[in-house]
Motif scaffolding. Structure first.
Motif, mmCIF file in Angstrom:
data_model
loop_
_atom_site.group_PDB
_atom_site.id
_atom_site.type_symbol
_atom_site.label_atom_id
_atom_site.label_comp_id
_atom_site.label_asym_id
_atom_site.label_seq_id
_atom_site.Cartn_x
_atom_site.Cartn_y
_atom_site.Cartn_z
ATOM 1 N N ALA A 1 0.832 -1.210 0.000
ATOM 2 C CA ALA A 1 0.000 0.000 0.000
ATOM 3 C C ALA A 1 0.863 1.255 0.000
ATOM 4 O O ALA A 1 0.568 2.220 -0.718
ATOM 5 N N ARG A 2 1.944 1.262 0.793
ATOM 6 C CA ARG A 2 2.837 2.424 0.807
ATOM 7 C C ARG A 2 3.527 2.605 -0.535
ATOM 8 O O ARG A 2 3.701 3.735 -1.015
ATOM 9 N N THR A 3 3.926 1.500 -1.148
ATOM 10 C CA THR A 3 4.564 1.590 -2.468
ATOM 11 C C THR A 3 3.605 2.154 -3.504
ATOM 12 O O THR A 3 3.980 3.017 -4.316
ATOM 13 N N ALA A 4 2.350 1.707 -3.484
ATOM 14 C CA ALA A 4 1.353 2.229 -4.422
ATOM 15 C C ALA A 4 1.079 3.698 -4.167
ATOM 16 O O ALA A 4 0.884 4.477 -5.115
ATOM 17 N N ALA A 5 1.083 4.124 -2.893
ATOM 18 C CA ALA A 5 0.846 5.528 -2.575
ATOM 19 C C ALA A 5 1.986 6.404 -3.077
ATOM 20 O O ALA A 5 1.761 7.508 -3.589
ATOM 21 N N ARG A 6 3.231 5.929 -2.945
ATOM 22 C CA ARG A 6 4.370 6.705 -3.434
ATOM 23 C C ARG A 6 4.344 6.819 -4.951
ATOM 24 O O ARG A 6 4.640 7.882 -5.511
ATOM 25 N N ARG A 7 4.007 5.737 -5.625
ATOM 26 C CA ARG A 7 3.965 5.787 -7.094
ATOM 27 C C ARG A 7 2.849 6.686 -7.595
ATOM 28 O O ARG A 7 2.953 7.260 -8.677
ATOM 29 N N GLY A 8 1.780 6.804 -6.822
ATOM 30 C CA GLY A 8 0.687 7.679 -7.225
ATOM 31 C C GLY A 8 0.801 9.079 -6.694
ATOM 32 O O GLY A 8 -0.094 9.902 -6.877
ATOM 33 N N GLY A 9 1.915 9.392 -6.012
ATOM 34 C CA GLY A 9 2.075 10.706 -5.402
ATOM 35 C C GLY A 9 2.224 11.838 -6.394
ATOM 36 O O GLY A 9 2.062 13.010 -6.044
ATOM 37 N N ARG A 10 2.538 11.529 -7.647
ATOM 38 C CA ARG A 10 2.663 12.587 -8.655
ATOM 39 C C ARG A 10 1.318 13.076 -9.148
ATOM 40 O O ARG A 10 1.239 14.015 -9.917
ATOM 41 N N GLY A 11 0.244 12.419 -8.696
ATOM 42 C CA GLY A 11 -1.092 12.883 -9.063
ATOM 43 C C GLY A 11 -1.589 12.279 -10.345
ATOM 44 O O GLY A 11 -0.875 11.554 -11.044
ATOM 45 N N PRO A 12 -2.835 12.574 -10.698
ATOM 46 C CA PRO A 12 -3.462 11.948 -11.862
ATOM 47 C C PRO A 12 -3.176 12.658 -13.177
ATOM 48 O O PRO A 12 -3.650 12.221 -14.212
ATOM 49 N N LEU A 13 -2.419 13.755 -13.160
ATOM 50 C CA LEU A 13 -2.242 14.532 -14.393
ATOM 51 C C LEU A 13 -1.627 13.724 -15.531
ATOM 52 O O LEU A 13 -2.072 13.829 -16.675
ATOM 53 N N PRO A 14 -0.601 12.894 -15.287
ATOM 54 C CA PRO A 14 -0.077 12.102 -16.410
ATOM 55 C C PRO A 14 -1.123 11.214 -17.045
ATOM 56 O O PRO A 14 -1.155 11.052 -18.262
ATOM 57 N N ARG A 15 -2.018 10.641 -16.243
ATOM 58 C CA ARG A 15 -3.045 9.778 -16.807
ATOM 59 C C ARG A 15 -4.080 10.598 -17.566
ATOM 60 O O ARG A 15 -4.588 10.195 -18.604
ATOM 61 N N LEU A 16 -4.412 11.764 -17.017
ATOM 62 C CA LEU A 16 -5.426 12.576 -17.669
ATOM 63 C C LEU A 16 -4.917 13.145 -18.990
ATOM 64 O O LEU A 16 -5.686 13.354 -19.925
ATOM 65 N N ARG A 17 -3.618 13.418 -19.074
ATOM 66 C CA ARG A 17 -3.071 13.942 -20.331
ATOM 67 C C ARG A 17 -3.246 12.931 -21.457
ATOM 68 O O ARG A 17 -3.369 13.298 -22.627
ATOM 69 N N LEU A 18 -3.239 11.644 -21.095
ATOM 70 C CA LEU A 18 -3.407 10.623 -22.128
ATOM 71 C C LEU A 18 -4.782 10.676 -22.760
ATOM 72 O O LEU A 18 -4.995 10.164 -23.860
ATOM 73 N N LEU A 19 -5.738 11.294 -22.058
ATOM 74 C CA LEU A 19 -7.103 11.338 -22.555
ATOM 75 C C LEU A 19 -7.372 12.568 -23.405
ATOM 76 O O LEU A 19 -8.418 12.673 -24.018
ATOM 77 N N ARG A 20 -6.476 13.533 -23.376
ATOM 78 C CA ARG A 20 -6.712 14.761 -24.136
ATOM 79 C C ARG A 20 -6.629 14.488 -25.631
ATOM 80 O O ARG A 20 -5.734 13.788 -26.102
ATOM 81 N N PRO A 21 -7.521 15.067 -26.387
ATOM 82 C CA PRO A 21 -7.452 14.866 -27.837
ATOM 83 C C PRO A 21 -6.218 15.519 -28.416
ATOM 84 O O PRO A 21 -5.709 16.512 -27.884
ATOM 85 N N ALA A 22 -5.712 14.954 -29.475
ATOM 86 C CA ALA A 22 -4.513 15.501 -30.105
ATOM 87 C C ALA A 22 -4.839 16.852 -30.728
ATOM 88 O O ALA A 22 -5.947 17.078 -31.223
ATOM 89 N N PRO A 23 -3.909 17.806 -30.645
ATOM 90 C CA PRO A 23 -4.153 19.124 -31.236
ATOM 91 C C PRO A 23 -4.314 19.025 -32.737
ATOM 92 O O PRO A 23 -3.740 18.137 -33.376
ATOM 93 N N PRO A 24 -5.126 19.910 -33.317
ATOM 94 C CA PRO A 24 -5.324 19.848 -34.763
ATOM 95 C C PRO A 24 -4.031 20.121 -35.516
ATOM 96 O O PRO A 24 -3.172 20.881 -35.062
#
Length: 241
Positions: A212-235
């Motif tokens: 659980a501590r290892t998973a918390a440290r790996r997720g400490g950078r926040g969800p922004l990297p995952r959310l960027r993957l969902l952004r549509p590509a610029p025209p």
């Protein structure tokens, strides 16, 4: 009873207990995780809001949690025989162990998912993310440390349940404690079994806390990297004639 007499009995009993707990944990996580996700998604304000389904699922979960484990084992004897062909041994004990633990773990999953920031869900939806995307990219990753802690709690509970399963012929350390510690009045052997169970629970808890501590440290950078993957590509830039 000497150690040379105890050792083979303890080895076989520990093996049976680990098999019981391992298989029942796998079944519990496989069934309890999606059940907990559905409890969240179908509730008020959920992405798949359906109060009828939510109440039906909640009723089944509450019913499963309300039955004492010993009564549940007896009530499931016919079902256990139909599934594994016997009501004796560690294979038979896996069935009531799983049925009893699935509702317990589902509620822990539900609690973990409700702790996720709703703003993250709205952000993914605004980017066109589907319900499956929300679950896969936000709900499960953000609640992973809590889910691991819930799974650890479930495994510890299963170890205790497995000891009770020995009373009705489930094998394992509980069966050994009943036959030698109770029926033959081998008090010293009983305390050895108690010590083995204590060590087993401690090791599971330490491993779960570390994961659980290892998973918390790996997720400490926040969800922004995952959310960027969902952004549509610029025209693409217009080409010159």
């Amino acid at each position: 009873m000497t150690w040379s007499e105890m050792h083979p009995l303890l080895t076989q009993a520990c093996t049976d207990t680990l098999k019981m707990v391992g298989w029942s944990t796998a079944v519990t996580v496989a069934a309890g995780l999606p059940l907990g996700v559905l409890l969240v998604l179908t509730d008020r304000g959920g992405l798949l809001r359906n109060l009828a389904v939510n109440r039906a699922l909640g009723f089944v979960v509450n019913l499963g949690r309300s039955l004492p484990f010993v009564i549940l084992m007896i009530a499931l004897l016919s079902f256990t025989r139909a599934v594994v062909g016997t009501t004796i041994g560690w294979q038979a004990a896996v069935v009531p162990l799983s049925v009893g633990a699935i509702p317990f773990f589902a509620r822990l999953v539900e609690t973990s998912l409700r702790e996720v920031d709703g703003g993250l869900v709205e952000a993914v939806q605004s980017m066109g993310g589907s319900t499956w995307t929300v679950v896969r990219k936000v709900l499960l990753p953000e609640s992973l440390p809590s889910l691991i802690a819930g799974a650890t709690t479930t495994v510890v509970a299963l170890i205790g349940y497995s000891a009770m399963a020995g009373v009705v012929g489930g094998g394992g350390l509980g069966d050994l404690a009943l036959r030698y510690g109770y029926q033959r009045f081998e008090t010293g052997f009983m305390w050895v079994i108690v010590a083995v169970l204590a060590v087993l629970v401690t090791l599971v808890q330490l491993a779960g806390d570390l994961a659980a501590r290892t998973a918390a440290r790996r997720g400490g950078r926040g969800p922004l990297p995952r959310l960027r993957l969902l952004r549509p590509a610029p025209p693409a830039a217009p080409t010159s004639p």
